[in-house]
Structures are given as C-alpha cells and as structure tokens.
Scaffold this active site. Structure first.
Site, short mmCIF file in Angstrom:
data_model
loop_
_atom_site.label_atom_id
_atom_site.label_comp_id
_atom_site.label_asym_id
_atom_site.label_seq_id
_atom_site.Cartn_x
_atom_site.Cartn_y
_atom_site.Cartn_z
N GLN A 62 0.83 -1.20 0.00
CA GLN A 62 0.00 0.00 0.00
C GLN A 62 0.87 1.26 0.00
O GLN A 62 1.16 1.82 -1.04
CB GLN A 62 -0.94 -0.03 1.20
CG GLN A 62 -2.10 0.92 1.07
CD GLN A 62 -3.30 0.49 1.91
OE1 GLN A 62 -3.34 -0.63 2.42
NE2 GLN A 62 -4.26 1.36 2.07
N ASP A 63 1.31 1.70 1.18
CA ASP A 63 2.27 2.81 1.19
C ASP A 63 3.42 2.44 2.12
O ASP A 63 3.34 1.46 2.85
CB ASP A 63 1.61 4.15 1.54
CG ASP A 63 1.02 4.22 2.94
OD1 ASP A 63 0.87 3.17 3.59
OD2 ASP A 63 0.71 5.34 3.39
#
Length: 225
Positions: free
Chosen positions: A64-65
């Site tokens: 995701q991040d």
C-alpha cells in the site's frame, strides 16, 4: 527525479514524468521533503524499479504505502532496512513462508534478495509522512504505479501477481492478460492474517507456476545477517 531510473524502466515510464499529475506530484514532494520528515529517503523512492528491471519481473507483490516509522522504509514493499525490528505484517509473511516452504524466520526483514530475483516489491503510493499512514494517498502516485502495473501486464512472459488485502485486490482490474497468474489472500496484517492469509501458500504456488512456465523458481529464504 527523472534520472533516477537508469535501467529499462526509464524509456517505458518517460512519458509519465512529463504528465501534469506528475509535475504537480513532484512540486508537492519537494515541499514535503523540505518541510517535513518523509519516508523513504528521496534517493530510495524508486528502489522497486531500480532493483528489479522490467525485463526481469516474474512476480509482483503489491503493497500500500511505505512504513512510516524511522529507518524502516527503503523503497521495497513490506521490506525494512537491516537492523530494524520486523513489522508485524512482515513477521506474518515469514511465518507463512516457514509453513509453506520450511524457510527459517530470519533476524532481518531486508527483502533485496527477492527483488534481485525478479520479485517487484511495489507499493501503490511511494512516499509517506513520518507517523502518518496514507498521508500521501491521492497525491498522484496511484497514476504512476497503475502505469507500472499496466506495463507488467503487457509482458509476454507470464507473471505472478500476489495481491494481499482489498487495497491490492482493487488493482486486479489492471491485470487483463489471461496468461498471468493472480494469487489473492487477506492482508498479512495481524488484523486479517488469521482470516485466510495463513495457509494460503503463495510462495509454493508461485514457484510451481514459474516452473510450469519454464522459469527458475524464487529462492524465498532471506538469510540471517
């Protein structure tokens, strides 16, 4: 930032760097890096592409991040720098790897060995503010990483896409070529791992597919440092 891509990704992504969204993103990032603590270090942002040239991509593991704690993120999804405690999701990945293929759980979470074998460890957002998950969501990175996924989808060689959790699975729409192999499971986070991540055996499935399509399997064992 353009000159960071020195391998075969550079011509493929050249146009992206000129697009209005990216020009805007670059301005945003300049200001963020100047005024706040941002992870990873600026020179590590594109490490997923740097360590895994386009021609070498056999597997994609979408994150995701980046991790938002000090000294963790270095541009590869799920990976942390040597000497940093294993984040819970990565520990669960190693537990599943142990159950699946008998790999021992190493004393570090540095996944460079995977990247160098053709495992593209790609986050959908490539930067984050310290202590603020998803703080750079919706700033333009998603357009860039969607293009990366589309380019991998265009490869003639079959690729394994490992999609853990709903966020990664939302990218399934970009994987349209039927010769690729998609592996889906819940996210390895402690909140969801027991709901079907454990026991999903993604590593042996990936290697079986690679061997069926005439490629070298991945040596998934991360060694102790």
């Amino acid at each position: 930032m353009m000159s960071i891509l020195k391998n075969d990704w550079a011509p493929l992504l050249q146009e992206e760097f000129q697009k209005p969204y990216y020009v805007k993103l670059r301005q945003f990032l300049k200001e963020e890096y100047r005024t706040k603590t941002i992870y990873p270090d600026m020179h590590d942002i594109f490490n997923a592409l740097h360590y895994t040239p386009y021609a070498n991509v056999k597997v994609v593991i979408l994150g995701q991040d980046p991790y938002h704690g000090p000294n963790q993120a270095h541009g590869l999804s799920f990976s942390v720098k040597p000497g940093v405690a294993l984040p819970p999701s990565l520990l669960n990945i190693f537990k599943e790897l142990q159950d699946d293929l008998g790999c021992y759980i190493p004393n570090n979470g540095y996944l460079l060995k995977w990247a160098k074998q053709g495992v593209l460890l790609l986050n959908t957002v490539l930067t984050v503010r310290r202590g603020e998950a998803n703080s750079h969501k919706g700033k333009g990175w998603e357009y860039f990483t969607d293009r990366v996924i589309e380019l991998v989808n265009e490869k003639r060689e079959p690729v394994v896409f490992i999609l853990w959790g709903r966020h990664a699975q939302a990218k399934k729409a970009l994987i349209t070529n039927e010769h690729h192999y998609i592996i889906e499971a819940p996210h390895p986070s402690p909140f969801s791992a027991a709901r079907g991540f454990f026991g999903s055996r993604p590593f042996s499935k990936t290697n079986a597919f690679l061997q069926q399509t005439g490629r070298e399997p991945i040596d998934w064992q991360i060694e102790n440092i």
